[in-house]
Motif scaffolding. Sequence first.
Motif, PDB file in Angstrom:
ATOM      1  N   GLU A  18      -5.343  -6.605  65.235  1.00 26.44           N
ATOM      2  CA  GLU A  18      -5.087  -7.424  64.048  1.00 26.44           C
ATOM      3  C   GLU A  18      -4.017  -6.838  63.133  1.00 26.44           C
ATOM      4  N   TYR A  19      -3.527  -5.665  63.441  1.00 23.37           N
ATOM      5  CA  TYR A  19      -2.525  -5.044  62.572  1.00 23.37           C
ATOM      6  C   TYR A  19      -1.125  -5.233  63.136  1.00 23.37           C
ATOM      7  N   ASP A  20      -0.130  -4.868  62.289  1.00 24.87           N
ATOM      8  CA  ASP A  20       1.253  -4.838  62.757  1.00 24.87           C
ATOM      9  C   ASP A  20       1.465  -3.719  63.761  1.00 24.87           C
ATOM     10  N   LYS A  21       0.639  -2.688  63.631  1.00 26.98           N
ATOM     11  CA  LYS A  21       0.793  -1.543  64.526  1.00 26.98           C
ATOM     12  C   LYS A  21       0.311  -1.916  65.912  1.00 26.98           C
ATOM     13  N   GLU A  22       0.922  -1.296  66.943  1.00 27.59           N
ATOM     14  CA  GLU A  22       0.486  -1.566  68.307  1.00 27.59           C
ATOM     15  C   GLU A  22      -0.754  -0.757  68.653  1.00 27.59           C
ATOM     16  N   ASN A  23      -1.000   0.310  67.880  1.00 25.99           N
ATOM     17  CA  ASN A  23      -2.095   1.226  68.178  1.00 25.99           C
ATOM     18  C   ASN A  23      -2.559   1.798  66.844  1.00 25.99           C
ATOM     19  N   VAL A  24      -3.855   1.933  66.613  1.00 21.88           N
ATOM     20  CA  VAL A  24      -4.273   2.439  65.283  1.00 21.88           C
ATOM     21  C   VAL A  24      -3.745   3.822  64.974  1.00 21.88           C
ATOM     22  N   GLY A  25      -3.509   4.610  66.033  1.00 21.06           N
ATOM     23  CA  GLY A  25      -3.006   5.966  65.801  1.00 21.06           C
ATOM     24  C   GLY A  25      -1.543   5.985  65.370  1.00 21.06           C
ATOM     25  N   ASP A  26      -0.823   4.885  65.589  1.00 21.73           N
ATOM     26  CA  ASP A  26       0.589   4.846  65.207  1.00 21.73           C
ATOM     27  C   ASP A  26       0.713   4.987  63.690  1.00 21.73           C
ATOM     28  N   PHE A  27       1.744   5.669  63.283  1.00 22.44           N
ATOM     29  CA  PHE A  27       1.871   5.925  61.841  1.00 22.44           C
ATOM     30  C   PHE A  27       3.249   5.484  61.352  1.00 22.44           C
ATOM     31  N   ALA A  28       3.318   5.173  60.062  1.00 22.98           N
ATOM     32  CA  ALA A  28       4.540   4.605  59.499  1.00 22.98           C
ATOM     33  C   ALA A  28       5.604   5.678  59.295  1.00 22.98           C
ATOM     34  N   LEU A  29       6.803   5.394  59.805  1.00 23.32           N
ATOM     35  CA  LEU A  29       7.964   6.252  59.542  1.00 23.32           C
ATOM     36  C   LEU A  29       8.716   5.690  58.340  1.00 23.32           C
ATOM     37  N   TRP A  30       8.711   4.362  58.259  1.00 22.79           N
ATOM     38  CA  TRP A  30       9.408   3.657  57.180  1.00 22.79           C
ATOM     39  C   TRP A  30       8.496   2.532  56.732  1.00 22.79           C
ATOM     40  N   LYS A  31       8.313   2.399  55.413  1.00 28.34           N
ATOM     41  CA  LYS A  31       7.397   1.368  54.909  1.00 28.34           C
ATOM     42  C   LYS A  31       8.190   0.274  54.220  1.00 28.34           C
ATOM     43  N   PRO A  45      10.441  -1.379  41.200  1.00 26.86           N
ATOM     44  CA  PRO A  45      11.854  -1.046  41.360  1.00 26.86           C
ATOM     45  C   PRO A  45      12.139   0.038  42.406  1.00 26.86           C
ATOM     46  N   VAL A  46      11.091   0.598  42.996  1.00 28.00           N
ATOM     47  CA  VAL A  46      11.314   1.716  43.929  1.00 28.00           C
ATOM     48  C   VAL A  46      11.629   1.196  45.329  1.00 28.00           C
ATOM     49  N   GLY A  47      12.745   1.629  45.886  1.00 32.23           N
ATOM     50  CA  GLY A  47      13.075   1.221  47.247  1.00 32.23           C
ATOM     51  C   GLY A  47      14.498   1.597  47.608  1.00 32.23           C
ATOM     52  N   TRP A  48      14.765   1.730  48.895  1.00 31.36           N
ATOM     53  CA  TRP A  48      16.100   2.077  49.387  1.00 31.36           C
ATOM     54  C   TRP A  48      16.451   1.113  50.522  1.00 31.36           C
ATOM     55  N   ASP A  49      17.747   0.822  50.641  1.00 29.96           N
ATOM     56  CA  ASP A  49      18.180  -0.028  51.746  1.00 29.96           C
ATOM     57  C   ASP A  49      18.204   0.789  53.031  1.00 29.96           C
ATOM     58  N   SER A  50      17.869   0.102  54.125  1.00 32.93           N
ATOM     59  CA  SER A  50      17.857   0.799  55.422  1.00 32.93           C
ATOM     60  C   SER A  50      18.222  -0.221  56.491  1.00 32.93           C
ATOM     61  N   PRO A  51      18.433   0.218  57.729  1.00 36.22           N
ATOM     62  CA  PRO A  51      18.722  -0.735  58.815  1.00 36.22           C
ATOM     63  C   PRO A  51      17.577  -1.729  59.018  1.00 36.22           C
ATOM     64  N   TRP A  52      16.384  -1.440  58.474  1.00 35.63           N
ATOM     65  CA  TRP A  52      15.216  -2.329  58.672  1.00 35.63           C
ATOM     66  C   TRP A  52      14.894  -3.120  57.400  1.00 35.63           C
ATOM     67  N   GLY A  53      15.801  -3.033  56.444  1.00 35.21           N
ATOM     68  CA  GLY A  53      15.573  -3.720  55.169  1.00 35.21           C
ATOM     69  C   GLY A  53      15.142  -2.738  54.097  1.00 35.21           C
ATOM     70  N   ARG A  54      14.827  -3.271  52.927  1.00 36.55           N
ATOM     71  CA  ARG A  54      14.471  -2.408  51.802  1.00 36.55           C
ATOM     72  C   ARG A  54      13.078  -1.799  52.031  1.00 36.55           C
ATOM     73  N   GLY A  55      12.960  -0.535  51.632  1.00 35.02           N
ATOM     74  CA  GLY A  55      11.665   0.115  51.825  1.00 35.02           C
ATOM     75  C   GLY A  55      11.717   1.560  51.371  1.00 35.02           C
ATOM     76  N   ARG A  56      10.800   2.346  51.893  1.00 37.78           N
ATOM     77  CA  ARG A  56      10.761   3.768  51.541  1.00 37.78           C
ATOM     78  C   ARG A  56      10.201   4.561  52.719  1.00 37.78           C
ATOM     79  N   PRO A  57      10.481   5.854  52.746  1.00 40.26           N
ATOM     80  CA  PRO A  57      10.033   6.645  53.902  1.00 40.26           C
ATOM     81  C   PRO A  57       8.526   6.887  53.880  1.00 40.26           C
ATOM     82  N   GLY A  58       7.957   7.110  55.041  1.00 40.06           N
ATOM     83  CA  GLY A  58       6.569   7.574  55.121  1.00 40.06           C
ATOM     84  C   GLY A  58       6.529   9.053  54.745  1.00 40.06           C
TER      85      GLY A  58
END
Length: 460
Positions: free
Chosen positions: A174-187, A195-208
């Motif tokens: 039911e999650y976006d993750k393929e496996n529950v153990g997978d962890f976010a590199l970029w959120k 107002p917190v966020g940075w542009d990245s190749p995957w869109g605006r976000g922030r690091p894990g």
Amino acid sequence: MAMQVFNSLTRRVEPLEPLAENTIRLYTCGPTVYNFAHIGNFRAYTFEDILRRVVQFNGMKIKQVMNLTDVDDKTIRGANAAGVALTDYTKTYKDAFFADLKVLNIQPAEVYPAATDHIPEMIALVEKLVEKGVAYKSDDGSVYFAVTKFPGYGKLAHIDFDHQRTGARCAADEYDKENVGDFALWKAWEESDGPVGWDSPWGRGRPGWHIECSAMSMKYLGETFDLHTGGIDNLFPHHENEIAQAEAATGKPFVNTWMHCAHLRVNGEKMSKSLGNFFTLRDLLDKGWKGREIRYVLVNAHYRQGLNFAFSALEDARRALERIDRCVDALAARANDEPAPAFAQEALDAFTAAVNDDLNTPKAFAALFDLVRQTNASGTCSKAVLDVFRKMDSVLGVIFFGKAEKAEVPAEVQALLDARAAARAAKNWAESDRLRDEIAAAGWLVKDSKDGQSVTRKSV
Ligand code: AMP
Ligand code: ZN
């Protein structure tokens, strides 16, 4: 005996030898600067301080990097709730952290990188992991590390994930993750990030959080370095994930030796912000305890042994330090050039063996108290005994040498001090400053107070 430490990766006590240039490259997970650090956090930082001091005691050099986590859920929540910019919010706690380190006589690290200053490095590392096929983008614009793609996953925590994966994959559907153990590199950016966020190749976000430590450690210490530490709660998943990210990206071993300290507890539970059972350093200073008494309690226990916080331990520390002070002061008052008694070398040998045996500080303190007892009993006046106290304290960092230093100021430094006192009496501030520099060049620091000037030996 060379320095040996317990390596969490191999679960063995092993020699600690530098990979290159007689320098131990050390990465220590630092504070999340959303609040004042509590003394549980300082158990970890004082353990790391003892570690770096023992490295230097053994004639090796140290390059320590400690990160400042100044962007994560907690810092963002705090800044947005307070209605201030993230950098303003975290600055208060960064400043407080550095002030607290001084109070506890913790040697500064060589580099304190802040996460928000290294976003491009983190994005580059995530890109590399995506290119290598070990990371994937989810529909919402977050990027996850696929733990099944990294065969070594679990080697630090000694968990065999191969036998646990199937169940986890079902639960993760039911999650976006393929496996529950997978962890976010970029959120991916969310409303609550404001107002917190940075542009990245995957869109605006922030690091894990995990990617922060892999990116910054490799930037300052290289793709493979000597030593990485933290509290035991960091071992899994944080450090496991750091290994996965770094090794999947470089194909090289990330870190040779991992060390973890046990928790500081209160009534049997981990001292932590979330349980609300914590004391900050400031809480204890407000109650009248001194930095070195608190340091004494924290470093007196072996770092791999649980330590239960109690005020009675601070009382014991106060008495123990008074006993050391009395001995060192008395020795300083009558110090002469007579040869060192044999027991001084024996105490130093026992001390050295103890700290080199996986930082056995309880045994090291026992050697120190042996020296106190025999110094008092023998009535020795040898300056060489004072030097042994100094050597021990270069590791422990709890002895106050105030009186000893007054008694030991060399004649040429005293002459400069007298000249400076005269310059100050004549309000010749330029000359006073010049003499301060000259005294500093001779290895002594001048402090001015209402009682006049005093000097302390410059720490090395
Ligand atoms: P944090 O700010 O929670 O990321 O923690 C910073 C450091 O303090 C990490 O190395 C943690 O493992 C360590 N730490 C947190 N709580 C404790 C505790 N009660 N005892 C010892 N170390 C702790
Ligand atoms: Zn970390």
